[in-house]
Design a protein around this motif. Structure first.
Motif, PDB file in Angstrom:
ATOM      1  N   GLY A 105       0.792  -1.235  -0.093  1.00 40.28           N
ATOM      2  CA  GLY A 105      -0.080   0.126   0.023  1.00 40.28           C
ATOM      3  C   GLY A 105       0.773   1.194  -0.010  1.00 40.28           C
ATOM      4  O   GLY A 105       0.133   2.407  -0.084  1.00 40.28           O
ATOM      5  N   GLN A 106       2.207   1.208   0.077  1.00 35.61           N
ATOM      6  CA  GLN A 106       2.953   2.364   0.002  1.00 35.61           C
ATOM      7  C   GLN A 106       4.090   2.185  -0.697  1.00 35.61           C
ATOM      8  O   GLN A 106       4.618   0.932  -1.097  1.00 35.61           O
ATOM      9  N   ALA A 107       4.746   3.305  -0.887  1.00 41.20           N
ATOM     10  CA  ALA A 107       6.118   3.336  -1.496  1.00 41.20           C
ATOM     11  C   ALA A 107       7.126   2.660  -0.607  1.00 41.20           C
ATOM     12  O   ALA A 107       6.742   2.957   0.864  1.00 41.20           O
ATOM     13  N   ASN A 108       8.339   2.352  -0.876  1.00 35.86           N
ATOM     14  CA  ASN A 108       9.143   1.647  -0.027  1.00 35.86           C
ATOM     15  C   ASN A 108      10.781   2.177  -0.222  1.00 35.86           C
ATOM     16  O   ASN A 108      11.105   1.946  -1.504  1.00 35.86           O
ATOM     17  N   VAL A 109      11.413   2.785   0.614  1.00 39.33           N
ATOM     18  CA  VAL A 109      12.846   3.185   0.519  1.00 39.33           C
ATOM     19  C   VAL A 109      13.763   2.446   1.490  1.00 39.33           C
ATOM     20  O   VAL A 109      14.783   2.978   1.459  1.00 39.33           O
ATOM     21  N   ASN A 110      13.150   1.327   1.850  1.00 38.34           N
ATOM     22  CA  ASN A 110      13.794   0.543   2.766  1.00 38.34           C
ATOM     23  C   ASN A 110      15.257   0.132   2.425  1.00 38.34           C
ATOM     24  O   ASN A 110      16.216   0.160   3.130  1.00 38.34           O
ATOM     25  N   ASP A 111      15.676  -0.199   1.097  1.00 42.23           N
ATOM     26  CA  ASP A 111      17.058  -0.534   0.828  1.00 42.23           C
ATOM     27  C   ASP A 111      17.961   0.706   0.430  1.00 42.23           C
ATOM     28  O   ASP A 111      18.994   0.225  -0.023  1.00 42.23           O
ATOM     29  N   VAL A 112      17.388   1.909   0.487  1.00 40.71           N
ATOM     30  CA  VAL A 112      18.251   2.875   0.127  1.00 40.71           C
ATOM     31  C   VAL A 112      18.851   3.516   1.598  1.00 40.71           C
ATOM     32  O   VAL A 112      18.435   4.348   2.221  1.00 40.71           O
ATOM     33  N   ILE A 113      20.186   2.622   1.827  1.00 39.24           N
ATOM     34  CA  ILE A 113      20.886   2.997   2.877  1.00 39.24           C
ATOM     35  C   ILE A 113      22.449   3.277   2.631  1.00 39.24           C
ATOM     36  O   ILE A 113      22.955   2.455   2.119  1.00 39.24           O
ATOM     37  N   LYS A 134      -4.533   8.290  -6.226  1.00 39.74           N
ATOM     38  CA  LYS A 134      -4.247   8.616  -4.668  1.00 39.74           C
ATOM     39  C   LYS A 134      -4.365  10.179  -4.389  1.00 39.74           C
ATOM     40  O   LYS A 134      -3.840  10.830  -5.002  1.00 39.74           O
ATOM     41  N   ASP A 135      -5.069  10.492  -3.286  1.00 40.07           N
ATOM     42  CA  ASP A 135      -5.221  11.907  -2.926  1.00 40.07           C
ATOM     43  C   ASP A 135      -4.092  12.140  -2.161  1.00 40.07           C
ATOM     44  O   ASP A 135      -3.662  13.364  -1.693  1.00 40.07           O
ATOM     45  N   MET A 136      -3.119  11.119  -1.478  1.00 38.50           N
ATOM     46  CA  MET A 136      -2.193  11.301  -0.610  1.00 38.50           C
ATOM     47  C   MET A 136      -1.248  10.275  -0.647  1.00 38.50           C
ATOM     48  O   MET A 136      -1.744   8.857  -0.857  1.00 38.50           O
ATOM     49  N   TYR A 137       0.198  10.359  -0.396  1.00 36.00           N
ATOM     50  CA  TYR A 137       1.288   9.443  -0.477  1.00 36.00           C
ATOM     51  C   TYR A 137       1.964   9.245   0.579  1.00 36.00           C
ATOM     52  O   TYR A 137       2.175   9.920   1.623  1.00 36.00           O
ATOM     53  N   LEU A 138       2.141   7.865   1.149  1.00 31.64           N
ATOM     54  CA  LEU A 138       2.841   7.634   2.425  1.00 31.64           C
ATOM     55  C   LEU A 138       4.013   6.623   1.731  1.00 31.64           C
ATOM     56  O   LEU A 138       3.814   5.819   0.972  1.00 31.64           O
ATOM     57  N   VAL A 139       5.322   6.892   2.314  1.00 28.71           N
ATOM     58  CA  VAL A 139       6.349   6.280   1.904  1.00 28.71           C
ATOM     59  C   VAL A 139       7.007   5.674   3.299  1.00 28.71           C
ATOM     60  O   VAL A 139       7.145   6.179   4.301  1.00 28.71           O
ATOM     61  N   ALA A 140       7.333   4.314   3.254  1.00 26.51           N
ATOM     62  CA  ALA A 140       7.997   3.794   4.237  1.00 26.51           C
ATOM     63  C   ALA A 140       9.483   3.385   3.980  1.00 26.51           C
ATOM     64  O   ALA A 140      10.085   3.456   2.895  1.00 26.51           O
ATOM     65  N   GLY A 141      10.377   3.404   5.304  1.00 30.60           N
ATOM     66  CA  GLY A 141      11.588   3.049   5.284  1.00 30.60           C
ATOM     67  C   GLY A 141      12.808   3.906   5.294  1.00 30.60           C
ATOM     68  O   GLY A 141      13.877   3.699   5.155  1.00 30.60           O
ATOM     69  N   TRP A 142      12.432   5.151   5.675  1.00 31.88           N
ATOM     70  CA  TRP A 142      13.529   5.915   5.857  1.00 31.88           C
ATOM     71  C   TRP A 142      14.388   5.701   7.113  1.00 31.88           C
ATOM     72  O   TRP A 142      13.833   5.628   8.079  1.00 31.88           O
ATOM     73  N   VAL A 143      15.496   5.881   6.804  1.00 31.90           N
ATOM     74  CA  VAL A 143      16.342   5.695   7.927  1.00 31.90           C
ATOM     75  C   VAL A 143      17.062   7.027   8.319  1.00 31.90           C
ATOM     76  O   VAL A 143      17.621   7.767   7.653  1.00 31.90           O
ATOM     77  N   GLU A 144      16.839   7.457   9.695  1.00 34.04           N
ATOM     78  CA  GLU A 144      17.450   8.750   9.957  1.00 34.04           C
ATOM     79  C   GLU A 144      18.993   8.847  10.160  1.00 34.04           C
ATOM     80  O   GLU A 144      19.301   8.354  11.006  1.00 34.04           O
ATOM     81  N   ASP A 145      19.369   9.317   9.446  1.00 34.22           N
ATOM     82  CA  ASP A 145      20.996   9.447   9.418  1.00 34.22           C
ATOM     83  C   ASP A 145      21.770  10.683   9.454  1.00 34.22           C
ATOM     84  O   ASP A 145      22.842  11.086   9.040  1.00 34.22           O
ATOM     85  N   ASN A 146      20.951  11.750   9.601  1.00 36.70           N
ATOM     86  CA  ASN A 146      21.223  13.164   9.718  1.00 36.70           C
ATOM     87  C   ASN A 146      21.587  13.720   8.328  1.00 36.70           C
ATOM     88  O   ASN A 146      22.563  14.524   8.369  1.00 36.70           O
ATOM     89  N   ASN A 147      21.214  13.213   7.341  1.00 42.06           N
ATOM     90  CA  ASN A 147      21.226  13.851   5.962  1.00 42.06           C
ATOM     91  C   ASN A 147      20.347  14.745   5.700  1.00 42.06           C
ATOM     92  O   ASN A 147      19.234  14.652   5.658  1.00 42.06           O
ATOM     93  N   PRO A 148      21.100  16.163   5.731  1.00 41.80           N
ATOM     94  CA  PRO A 148      20.253  17.486   5.617  1.00 41.80           C
ATOM     95  C   PRO A 148      19.374  17.520   4.327  1.00 41.80           C
ATOM     96  O   PRO A 148      18.617  18.436   4.336  1.00 41.80           O
ATOM     97  N   GLU A 149      19.893  16.730   3.159  1.00 37.37           N
ATOM     98  CA  GLU A 149      19.206  16.852   2.089  1.00 37.37           C
ATOM     99  C   GLU A 149      17.750  16.250   2.095  1.00 37.37           C
ATOM    100  O   GLU A 149      16.874  16.378   1.218  1.00 37.37           O
ATOM    101  N   ILE A 150      17.580  15.253   3.096  1.00 42.38           N
ATOM    102  CA  ILE A 150      16.185  14.766   3.288  1.00 42.38           C
ATOM    103  C   ILE A 150      15.383  15.632   4.176  1.00 42.38           C
ATOM    104  O   ILE A 150      15.600  15.582   5.288  1.00 42.38           O
ATOM    105  N   CYS A 151      14.775  16.297   3.490  1.00 44.91           N
ATOM    106  CA  CYS A 151      13.971  17.306   4.049  1.00 44.91           C
ATOM    107  C   CYS A 151      12.720  17.710   3.546  1.00 44.91           C
ATOM    108  O   CYS A 151      12.404  17.084   2.464  1.00 44.91           O
TER     109      CYS A 151
END
Length: 618
Positions: A105-113, A134-151
């Motif tokens: 049901g969601q996009a997934n970025v789990n493997d992008v580490i 879809k009226d709105m989108y949910l994405v799973a799998g973000w790993v918080e690694d202090n990358n300021p570009e993910i904003c």
């Protein structure tokens, strides 16, 4: 007509003709053969087990000893000398509907580490283009690694016209684009009300898109999800669980993402479509107004809806958050606090009188309380509440649960034993992960980081210890990897720069492989009062088996990460069977493919997907 090269090689199945022999009084419906580890008190091994009416009728140490229950209609299934049969594995803490939701049901970025903005653009952009409805989108799998570009700005660039929310692997934090903030009413006043530790703000005091814990979870619940959606997600996870050798799951907060998840489980059970035994702990909100009334609601739902495959066994509470989001409830302050300030994490359900009342009322109604207890402060508090409740109830058999247990003070292990509190631990989280280690060490220091995720200390004190993956919060859902991680406390070397000896963490907490298997079988069954029905291969218990191609106890430990389920059996019937590859035919077909490409370089792959299915699956 092209011939399939991937063959399903069935084990030997025979129906015996009577040949004049007398029928046994109680003939088995089925007999299965293989290398069987029973996980009984003696750690017995066997070569055959007989099944009658979905239960174990007889266990035989030698194949010939099973003949007394073999009849003319008995089906025999021999999984071969290289098969290893275990009691059905039980997942100790997962989120069933949420897992299927993330899967389909969601996009997934789990493997992008580590997180990579350009890859995020590709993956999320494709999902949006594939789902314009879809009226709105949910994405799973973000790993918080202090990358300021993910904003927020990146998400606005990817999706400027609709709400887009990026959810962390752990599920405790989200990142919103501007449209999502607007849609969910997240403004300066909202941030001030919830607190800037939970709703982060920029230099002007406006939300910057990063939101943690309860406000984040409430936003996630705002995504539309019907009962039929939930049913499809649960069935997807059920198939995934069977494929990985799990026969039961403990669902920690069934309605965490949607109240429709409860109804979906009940409907699937009533329709006969739910075969993954699911033991549910229903959600209780933080510092609930009336703990007794909430327990009464759970009891009412249990009495009306619990059955063989969906069974409500308790209440789920959150005590804190997670270390990577700086919301784990610690005894001591975080190391990064400014001089003169104090901060020891997020205290969620921290009203002690209400927690004691909740535990006490649950005890009166044969329910347990299952806590999300990440930090040592949260665990200390929870055990104190259980001790206080037991002064009134004297109930040492309630089997309350503390899950995750990132940090536990030395004096707490005996308290787990004294209160008979179940320790639910995540072996696959034990290795040192370079992506997150630096961040976590900055919060707690190197010494404390090196004491994370104890397991052996619980077992040494006689504490019932259960394994969990917390899937889909963790991307790993593998019983063999859980055994490997518990025994080695590291990532396999083949993973690359993150794996091998340098990823070993807290090695004093290593345990044996048999201890690890007990945590996924007998102890997990005990946790939900099912030890007389599940958890070992013994006469009278339910015929649930996990069959793998690897000896998880005695083989070279480095083989474990590659182990695969051959079959999964529930109530004596196969619910999953792995296809075996006929490698000779595969090689022959590969030769044909090479010839095809040589002589027909303009081969139309889209017109005939046979080769792509052969090489890469459906």
């Amino acid at each position: 007509m092209k011939k399939k090269s991937i063959l399903c090689i069935l084990p030997l199945v025979t129906c015996l003709a009577g040949c004049g022999a007398s029928e046994p009084k109680e003939a088995a419906d089925k007999i299965i053969y293989g290398n069987i580890l029973t996980m009984d008190e003696k750690d017995s091994t066997a070569e055959a087990v007989a099944i009658k009416d979905g239960k174990i009728q007889k266990v035989a140490s030698k194949k010939g000893d099973i003949n007394s229950v073999k009849g003319s209609k008995t089906i025999e299934v021999d999984y071969g000398k290289d098969s290893y049969i275990y009691p059905g594995f039980i997942e100790g803490h997962a989120h069933t509907m949420f897992a299927g939701y993330r899967s389909i049901g969601q996009a997934n970025v789990n493997d992008v580490i580590p997180a990579n903005p350009s890859e995020y653009k590709k993956i999320i952009g494709k999902f949006i283009s594939d789902h314009p409805e879809k009226d709105m989108y949910l994405v799973a799998g973000w790993v918080e690694d202090n990358n300021p570009e993910i904003c927020k700005a990146l998400l606005d660039e990817i999706c400027p016209t609709k709400p887009l929310v990026l959810n962390t692997c752990g599920g405790h934090s989200i990142l919103c684009n501007t449209k999502a903030l607007e849609h969910f009413g997240v403004d300066k006043a909202f941030a001030d009300e919830k607190g800037h530790d939970l709703v982060h703000v920029d230099k002007d005091g406006n939300p910057d898109g990063y939101i943690c814990e309860n406000p984040a979870i409430e936003i996630l619940k705002g995504f539309p999800l019907t009962v039929n959606d939930a049913k499809s997600y649960i069935e997807d996870f059920q198939n995934f669980a069977f494929k990985n050798g799990y026969t039961s799951v403990i669902d920690a907060g069934t309605e965490l993402m949607s109240k429709n998840a409860l109804q979906a489980h009940v409907e699937l059970q009533n329709e006969g479509k739910l075969k993954l035994r699911t033991y549910s702990y229903m959600m209780v909100e933080d510092n609930v107004d009336n703990p007794k009334a909430r327990i009464e609601e759970i009891v009412d739902f249990r009495n009306k809806n619990s059955g063989e495959y969906f069974n409500v066994v308790g209440a789920k509470v959150f005590l804190d958050g997670v270390l990577e989001a700086r919301t784990s409830w610690l005894v001591d302050d975080y190391k990064d606090v400014k001089e003169g300030e104090h901060y020891h994490g997020l205290e969620r359900f921290n009203n002690k009188a209400k927690m004691v009342e909740l535990i006490t009322e649950a005890s009166k109604n044969n329910l347990a309380v299952h806590s999300h207890s990440e930090g040592d402060g949260a665990t200390k508090y929870f055990l104190e509440c259980i001790e206080e409740s037991q002064k009134t109830t004297n109930n040492k058999d309630q089997r309350n649960v503390a899950a995750h247990l990132h940090f536990v003070r030395a004096e707490e292990f005996q308290k787990f034993a004294d209160t008979n509190t179940i320790a639910v631990v995540p072996p696959t989280w034990t290795p040192r992960i370079s992506v997150t280690a630096e961040k976590e060490i900055g919060y707690v220091g190197e010494e404390k980081y090196g004491q994370s995720y104890p397991i052996k200390s619980f077992i040494d004190k006689g504490v019932k210890t259960v394994f969990h993956t917390d899937y889909p919060v963790s991307p790993s859902f593998s019983a063999p990897m859980s055994v490997y991680s518990a025994a080695e406390r590291c990532l396999p070397a083949f993973i690359g720069e993150m794996g091998g000896p340098k990823s070993v963490n807290n090695p004093t907490e290593k345990i044996s492989r048999k201890q690890a298997l007990k945590a996924m079988t007998l102890d997990a069954a005990y946790m939900v009062h099912q030890e007389d029905r599940l958890g070992s291969i013994e006469v009278g218990k339910i015929a649930n088996f996990s069959i793998f191609d690897t000896d998880l106890v005695n083989s070279n430990v480095d083989y474990l990460p590659f182990a695969s389920a051959i079959a999964t059996i529930v109530d004596g019937e196969e619910v999953y069977r792995a296809e075996e590859i006929n490698f000779i035919e595969v090689l022959a077909n590969m030769y044909m493919l090479i010839m095809e490409l040589i002589y027909n370089p303009k081969y139309d792959w889209d017109d005939d997907p046979y080769w792509t299915e052969l090489l890469f699956g459906d």
